[in-house]
Design an enzyme around this catalytic site. Structure first.
Site, PDB file in Angstrom:
ATOM      1  N   CYS A 120    -101.144 -68.356 -21.217  1.00 46.00           N
ATOM      2  CA  CYS A 120    -100.289 -69.461 -20.752  1.00 46.00           C
ATOM      3  C   CYS A 120    -100.566 -69.950 -19.336  1.00 46.00           C
ATOM      4  CB  CYS A 120     -98.831 -69.043 -20.851  1.00 46.00           C
ATOM      5  SG  CYS A 120     -98.294 -68.519 -22.484  1.00 46.00           S
ATOM      6  N   HIS A 176     -93.871 -71.956 -16.104  1.00 43.44           N
ATOM      7  CA  HIS A 176     -94.710 -70.738 -16.086  1.00 43.44           C
ATOM      8  C   HIS A 176     -95.812 -70.773 -15.032  1.00 43.44           C
ATOM      9  CE1 HIS A 176     -96.369 -67.234 -18.747  1.00 43.44           C
ATOM     10  NE2 HIS A 176     -95.780 -66.842 -17.634  1.00 43.44           N
TER      11      HIS A 176
END
Length: 597
Positions: A120, A176
């Protein structure tokens, strides 16, 4: 509100009055392919009609489509899916129905040589900076919720560059990229508004996340504050889509907008509203069934985003880019077949992604682009489309590939550094000798140069997981094509153009090519910055922050340290004959904690 898994609620929903178009295309087992057949590798692609699913529910009045009198700068819509496998789209032969994605891709340009990062944070950081992760210090793993770490503040982000040329910038979804201090938050990195989560995952309904026992908190934000008003059990895919509709309904389509929509789906936990299971009751594997339902919901969400672009006058002057952030995770229902490996690995199944561009502004619509494209390329490409400027002193790793996509020209990109991770678990049998004295093959690294791909160290889970592996209650590795890596093996070479499934290792046959790619790796490594991967900070515990995941580094801590440093300097200046010493101040940047060669 206590966390709950809505995926178990699979009772038959009431009739919805609509049906999925198209046919389910079953892929036969390809495990018996011998290498010459790889040269004829292709994809099943077809166009499908997409029925509109009724008007969008909004109180804003409809606006006419933007015409030639609107802004010359295109509206930029970047949609990032989470953990979508390479096979998990209709036009790649999936049993999962994705009529919206199929139609948008068929009418646009499919990117069939498109690469992202295997997890990610690295993909997101490279998209927003245009730089490889070795140049931001994020080359190891992801940013953990408890780490005092974030995307380095000295990097000019994509939304910051777009704001310079008049764009309104909005982010909806998963960030993130770190949040330990306020300066790391999305609204401080170029976005006018932010609505979404800061962490890598969480409950789709309650928006809570437990990183470890006793480390649990709420993770839904409206700009810089916890969005407690949205703690009402709305499924995140639908909630994020509603926010996108609201943004478009309230924005003037004659003024350029950048929308970064980073959906949580289809990342675990595997949760979806019950009605989306309707078409997948024949899938025995529970994880695959839940995953299919989640992807169907995501497909419908993108349908609704597209309708909103049309309704509010943005579509004719818009560029829609769709991408997954990494490969699928078979243990969590994803499929990368026929590619090798999975999320978290540098095999093709971890880094080769579903991607396409859809836009009325494309010159060559309905085409397939097989030129080399990487996620870092969106940074310079979108800035160029926005009529922005990139400072000459900024060293980017991305290329402007708009003419490649729109007109079918050759890509300016000839190589990709997939990564160099100096602190990942070393390959036991790797050595400088195995790397011809050029490179230590114990280090995890991967690089692509034209047709060739080289991997060193421990590249990760290397199985091929065919569709029949999902025929049982759990992923059955008996069906997988497992390969036992040869003892002492720490280097691999593949011709990806001829062998996209990475079945034939050519490292022993072409040592000259191996040496050439090892030298390129060594050149890249000389430009790497120290790894940023600090230990966890107990002050990050949401219990200390009102039950919310959020910035915990307090500005007063910095001021106290600064004042103390000034006092020490003053004392030293008052003592004649003492040697002047260097004092390290608390920086406004995120601090690297690991320095490696």
């Amino acid at each position: 509100m206590a966390p709950r898994d809505r995926a178990e609620a699979e009772a038959p929903p009431p009739p919805r009055g609509w049906a999925w178009p198209g046919k389910i295309v079953a892929m036969g087992a390809l495990a018996g392919f011998w290498v010459l057949s790889l040269l004829t590798y292709g994809y099943l692609c077809w166009g499908q009609s997409l029925e509109e699913k009724g008007p969008l529910k909004t109180q804003a009045a409809e606006r006419p489509e933007a015409g030639s009198t609107g802004t010359s700068q295109p509206h930029l819509i970047f949609i990032l899916a989470d953990d979508q496998g390479f096979r998990d789209v209709g036009y790649h032969g999936s049993e999962i129905k994705t009529p919206t994605l199929d139609k948008l891709a068929a009418e646009g340009v499919k990117l069939e040589n498109y690469y992202v990062q295997p997890i990610c944070t690295p993909s997101r950081s490279q998209f927003i900076t245009g730089k490889y992760q070795i140049h931001t210090g994020l080359q190891h793993s992801i940013i953990r919720p408890t780490q005092p770490n974030c995307l380095p503040l000295d990097n000019a982000t994509l939304p910051q560059k777009l704001k310079e040329v008049g764009y309104s910038t909005h982010m909806v979804g998963k960030w993130h990229l770190g949040f330990y201090r306020k300066e790391c938050m999305p609204t401080k990195r170029g976005f006018d508004t932010f609505f979404g989560s800061l962490l890598g995952s969480g409950d789709y309904y309650t928006h809570y996340k437990c990183d470890s026992p006793g480390m649990c908190g709420y993770d839904l934000y409206e700009n810089d504050n916890a969005a407690w008003d949205y703690d009402n059990g709305i499924y995140s895919t639908q909630m994020y889509t509603q926010r996108v509709q609201q943004i478009l309904a309230s924005h003037d389509p004659t003024k350029p907008i950048f929308l970064y929509i980073a959906y949580q789906a289809v990342h675990s936990p595997l949760q979806a509203p019950g009605r989306y299971f309707e078409h997948y009751r024949s899938i025995v594997n529970i994880n695959r069934r839940r995953y299919a339902a989640m992807l169907s919901c995501l497909d419908e969400a993108i349908h609704n985003v597209t309708l909103a672009l049309k309704r509010y006058g943005f579509y004719n002057n818009s560029i829609i880019i769709y991408s997954s952030d990494n490969g699928g995770q078979p243990m969590a229902g994803g499929s990368n077949w026929p590619l090798r490996g999975s999320k978290g690995t540098y095999w093709e199944g971890g880094i080769r992604a579903v991607g396409f561009v859809h836009s009325p502004l494309l010159k060559n619509k309905g085409t397939v682009c097989k030129e080399l494209v990487h996620i870092t390329d969106w940074y310079p490409t979108l800035i160029s489309l926005a009529e922005g400027q990139i400072d000459e002193d900024i060293q980017l790793d991305g290329y402007d590939i708009w003419e490649t996509i729109s007109e079918g020209l050759r890509s300016p990109r000839v190589d990709i550094l997939h990564n160099i991770d100096p602190i990942y678990t070393k390959a036991k049998n790797g050595s400088w000798a195995a790397g011809y004295g050029i490179w230590n093959t114990a280090i995890q690294s991967a690089i692509r140069v034209q047709h060739w791909k080289l991997l060193t160290g421990n590249p990760g889970y290397s199985d091929w997981v065919p569709p029949q592996a999902f025929s049982n209650l759990g992923p059955n590795r008996w069906h997988n094509e497992r390969i036992t890596l040869s003892t002492g093996k720490s280097i691999w070479l593949f011709n990806i153009t001829a062998d996209p499934y990475e079945r034939v290792d050519l490292s022993g046959r072409y040592p000259g090519i191996v040496k050439k790619l090892l030298r390129r790796l060594s050149q890249f490594n000389k430009t790497a910055v120290p790894v940023r991967y600090p230990p966890k900070d107990p002050r990050s515990n949401p219990r200390l922050n009102g039950g919310v995941w959020g910035p915990w580094y307090k500005e007063e801590n910095k001021k106290k340290k600064t004042n103390k440093t000034k006092a020490e300097k003053k004392q030293k200046k008052s003592k004649p004959g003492t040697r002047k010493q260097l004092t390290v101040h608390s920086s406004t940047k995120c601090h690297p904690s690991v320095t490696t060669g």
